[in-house]
Design an enzyme around this catalytic site. Structure first.
Site, PDB file in Angstrom:
ATOM      1  N   HIS A   1       0.937  -1.193   0.104  1.00 30.92           N
ATOM      2  CA  HIS A   1       0.017  -0.045  -0.070  1.00 30.92           C
ATOM      3  C   HIS A   1       0.878   1.070   0.023  1.00 30.92           C
ATOM      4  CE1 HIS A   1       0.219   0.180   4.604  1.00 30.92           C
ATOM      5  NE2 HIS A   1       0.367   1.234   4.468  1.00 30.92           N
TER       6      HIS A   1
ATOM      7  N   ARG B   1      -2.536  11.342   3.303  1.00 28.90           N
ATOM      8  CA  ARG B   1      -3.321  12.224   4.235  1.00 28.90           C
ATOM      9  C   ARG B   1      -4.388  13.028   3.676  1.00 28.90           C
ATOM     10  NH1 ARG B   1      -1.075  10.909   9.295  1.00 28.90           N
ATOM     11  NH2 ARG B   1       1.033  10.271   8.929  1.00 28.90           N
TER      12      ARG B   1
ATOM     13  N   GLU C   1      -4.174   3.681   0.921  1.00 27.65           N
ATOM     14  CA  GLU C   1      -4.574   3.904   2.390  1.00 27.65           C
ATOM     15  C   GLU C   1      -4.764   5.549   2.500  1.00 27.65           C
ATOM     16  OE1 GLU C   1      -2.390   4.632   6.624  1.00 27.65           O
ATOM     17  OE2 GLU C   1      -1.981   2.731   5.801  1.00 27.65           O
TER      18      GLU C   1
ATOM     19  N   ASN D   1      -6.885  12.505   9.706  1.00 22.71           N
ATOM     20  CA  ASN D   1      -6.821  12.938  11.065  1.00 22.71           C
ATOM     21  C   ASN D   1      -8.121  14.122  11.464  1.00 22.71           C
ATOM     22  OD1 ASN D   1      -4.153  11.733  11.799  1.00 22.71           O
ATOM     23  ND2 ASN D   1      -3.441  13.029  10.016  1.00 22.71           N
TER      24      ASN D   1
ATOM     25  N   HIS E   1       3.396  11.246  -7.455  1.00 24.59           N
ATOM     26  CA  HIS E   1       2.065  11.107  -8.174  1.00 24.59           C
ATOM     27  C   HIS E   1       1.854   9.558  -7.741  1.00 24.59           C
ATOM     28  CE1 HIS E   1       4.623  10.292 -11.657  1.00 24.59           C
ATOM     29  NE2 HIS E   1       3.662   9.337 -12.120  1.00 24.59           N
TER      30      HIS E   1
ATOM     31  N   GLU F   1      -1.708   9.730 -12.212  1.00 25.04           N
ATOM     32  CA  GLU F   1      -1.399   9.411 -13.503  1.00 25.04           C
ATOM     33  C   GLU F   1      -2.113   8.243 -14.066  1.00 25.04           C
ATOM     34  OE1 GLU F   1       2.320   9.178 -16.192  1.00 25.04           O
ATOM     35  OE2 GLU F   1       2.587   8.593 -14.298  1.00 25.04           O
TER      36      GLU F   1
END
Length: 126
Positions: A7, A11, A56, A60, A75, A122
């Site tokens: 993964h 954020r 992922e 927060n 990217h 992309e």
């Protein structure tokens, strides 16, 4: 010893908006979600149908300002068979994809699209 990519994490400011973007734009599915309210964060793992690699999304809960992207040209990348149809789909969804491009001297092989937090994806011809 061999290693396998499992993964990558980014954020996000608004988890639901980001999940919806990746579902609508690329057909990703939520594989699982882990909520840690006592620590004020949630992890959402998305993947392409039939794929193993996960994106992922870390949210927060107490974050109100967008994250700083930095000045590097980083990217994510996804592959698609029909690049032109994908580009049209993203235009029709109002996602404002960048123009189709190719490497110098080559036909169009990719384009970029930004997610709600400004991360670039992309889209590459398979």
């Amino acid at each position: 010893m061999t290693y396998q990519m499992i993964h990558t994490c980014i954020r996000v400011l608004d988890l639901e908006t980001s999940e919806t973007f990746y579902q609508k734009a690329f057909g990703f599915e939520i594989a699982r979600r882990r909520d840690f309210p006592e620590h004020k964060f949630t992890l959402s793992y998305l993947r392409a149908p039939g794929g193993d690699f996960e994106l992922e999304l870390t949210h927060n809960h107490d974050r109100s300002e967008p994250y700083t992207m930095g000045d590097g040209y980083s990217h994510l990348a996804v592959g698609v068979e029909d690049l032109e149809a994908s580009h049209r789909k993203h235009q029709e969804l109002g996602l404002e994809p960048k123009p189709l491009k190719g490497l110098p001297g080559a036909p169009a092989q990719f384009y970029f699209i930004a997610d709600p937090d400004g991360y670039l994806v992309e889209v590459v011809r398979k």
